[in-house]
Design a protein around this motif. Structure first.
Motif, PDB file in Angstrom:
ATOM      1  N   LEU A 140       0.861  -1.174   0.000  1.00 57.20           N
ATOM      2  CA  LEU A 140       0.000   0.000   0.000  1.00 57.20           C
ATOM      3  C   LEU A 140       0.898   1.224   0.000  1.00 57.20           C
ATOM      4  CD1 LEU A 140      -2.745   1.408   0.198  1.00 57.20           C
ATOM      5  CD2 LEU A 140      -2.570   1.208   2.692  1.00 57.20           C
ATOM      6  N   LEU A 173      -0.590  -1.013  -4.589  1.00 53.56           N
ATOM      7  CA  LEU A 173      -1.833  -0.256  -4.516  1.00 53.56           C
ATOM      8  C   LEU A 173      -1.506   1.183  -4.137  1.00 53.56           C
ATOM      9  CD1 LEU A 173      -3.678  -2.929  -2.361  1.00 53.56           C
ATOM     10  CD2 LEU A 173      -3.525  -2.833  -4.854  1.00 53.56           C
ATOM     11  N   GLN A 175      -2.352   5.140  -3.533  1.00 52.36           N
ATOM     12  CA  GLN A 175      -3.451   6.025  -3.162  1.00 52.36           C
ATOM     13  C   GLN A 175      -2.893   7.430  -2.943  1.00 52.36           C
ATOM     14  OE1 GLN A 175      -6.946   5.136  -2.259  1.00 52.36           O
ATOM     15  NE2 GLN A 175      -7.183   7.355  -2.322  1.00 52.36           N
ATOM     16  N   LEU A 190      -8.178  -0.082   5.593  1.00 53.11           N
ATOM     17  CA  LEU A 190      -7.266  -1.224   5.468  1.00 53.11           C
ATOM     18  C   LEU A 190      -7.383  -2.146   6.677  1.00 53.11           C
ATOM     19  CD1 LEU A 190      -4.815  -2.741   4.221  1.00 53.11           C
ATOM     20  CD2 LEU A 190      -3.350  -1.176   5.511  1.00 53.11           C
ATOM     21  N   VAL A 203      -1.557  -7.340   2.652  1.00 47.28           N
ATOM     22  CA  VAL A 203      -0.582  -6.267   2.548  1.00 47.28           C
ATOM     23  C   VAL A 203       0.628  -6.612   3.415  1.00 47.28           C
ATOM     24  CG1 VAL A 203      -0.133  -3.839   3.091  1.00 47.28           C
ATOM     25  CG2 VAL A 203      -2.297  -4.496   2.045  1.00 47.28           C
ATOM     26  N   ILE A 206       3.451  -1.047   4.066  1.00 46.05           N
ATOM     27  CA  ILE A 206       2.805   0.257   3.896  1.00 46.05           C
ATOM     28  C   ILE A 206       3.906   1.292   3.714  1.00 46.05           C
ATOM     29  CG2 ILE A 206       1.415   2.065   4.981  1.00 46.05           C
ATOM     30  CD1 ILE A 206      -0.046  -0.079   6.546  1.00 46.05           C
TER      31      ILE A 206
END
Length: 314
Positions: A140, A173, A175, A190, A203, A206
């Motif tokens: 992420l 992913l 964002q 999440l 995941v 991060i």
């Protein structure tokens, strides 16, 4: 733990009126609530027209928190968790991996500090591509300044083609996040999906590039605004560390430098944030030689000052 709004449906005392009251003190989630003095909050509730309803909301929140306490773990249980559940994720930057004994450790928040153009984003992009390529799970990537580059990711994967390249890119992913409240929303979403196992593949990492871009704007002002800003900052750190530990994932955030004593650069965000990260690294870049240097500012088991050099590939 969740935003207060998400508790409204199952807990009638945590209604919109109670949430508005909490917002006056910078409380938007259970984590924010934990950072405040509950006795002071109750005293402030006493001064409100519907004081009894507000105090019932405070009691309800305390009950929710008490019900989520986990049993204490002894030393052997913690050691077993570290050995069997907390892996090390290679960043793909040889110097960083060598310095850290393999890379980013799951369960920990690693902070990468450096001045502008020191290569922080490049390290983040390489770590994202390497974790997506070599480890089961996804990344992420929270981008705060439109610096995420899929082309750069593809360069790190120059030998990858076809379906493999597609799978790696799909595992990252990204964002766009421009304020701390949006970040909280993404992270709580999440957490909810991981708790219920309804989200995408697990995941593993991060990345927030950069955390200081989100926090610096809320630290300005004076009086109650400063207090609320620091509470939000600590809450953000607490949530990231909680996600890392409970869901066995690694967290990598970047932070810029500011002028310190004698003109010596130091990490931004002040003394309060200083204690948040488990690992703090200082990054610099030599343009003439095109080499990067990284040194340890803070680490739970390695000595400060240890350093290594590397070249960002791709």
């Amino acid at each position: 733990m969740a935003p207060l709004k998400s508790l409204e449906q199952d807990h009638r005392d945590i209604d919109s009126h109670f949430q508005s009251f909490c917002a006056l003190f910078g409380i938007f989630s259970v984590e924010d609530f934990l950072l405040n003095d509950h006795y002071v909050l109750a005293a402030m509730a006493e001064r409100q027209p519907e004081s009894e309803r507000l105090k019932q909301g405070i009691t309800e929140l305390l009950s929710i928190i008490d019900g989520q306490h986990k049993p204490l773990l002894n030393g052997m249980e913690l050691l077993a968790d570290a050995l069997h559940n907390k892996r090390v994720l290679s960043t793909g930057c040889d110097g960083i991996d060598l310095l850290l004994g393999g890379g980013l450790r799951e369960g920990q928040l690693t902070e990468l500090v450096g001045p502008s153009s020191s290569g922080k984003t490049q390290v983040c992009l390489q770590a994202a591509s390497n974790v997506a390529k070599k480890h089961m799970g996804s990344v992420l990537y929270l981008d705060t300044s439109n610096s995420f580059s899929p082309q750069r990711i593809a360069c790190f994967l120059d030998l990858a083609k076809g379906r493999f390249l597609q799978n790696v890119m799909n595992s990252i992913l990204c964002q766009s996040v421009y304020d701390i409240f949006t970040m909280f929303g993404v992270l709580h979403q999440l957490e909810s999906s991981m708790r219920s196992q309804r989200g995408p593949q697990m995941v593993r990492l991060i990345i927030i590039d950069s955390i200081s871009s989100l926090i610096t704007p809320i630290l300005g002002g004076s009086g109650s605004h400063v207090i609320a800003g620091h509470a939000l900052m600590v809450s953000a750190g607490y949530l990231l560390k909680k996600l890392a530990y409970e869901y066995n994932l690694a967290v990598l955030v970047t932070n810029h430098t500011v002028g310190g004593e004698g003109g010596v650069p130091k990490p931004a965000l002040g003394e309060t944030w200083k204690s948040i990260s488990h690992v703090r690294l200082l990054l610099s870049h030599d343009r003439e030689n095109n080499t990067s240097s990284v040194s340890i500012i803070k680490h739970p088991s390695l000595a400060s000052g240890m350093a290594s050099s590397f070249v960002i590939c791709g």
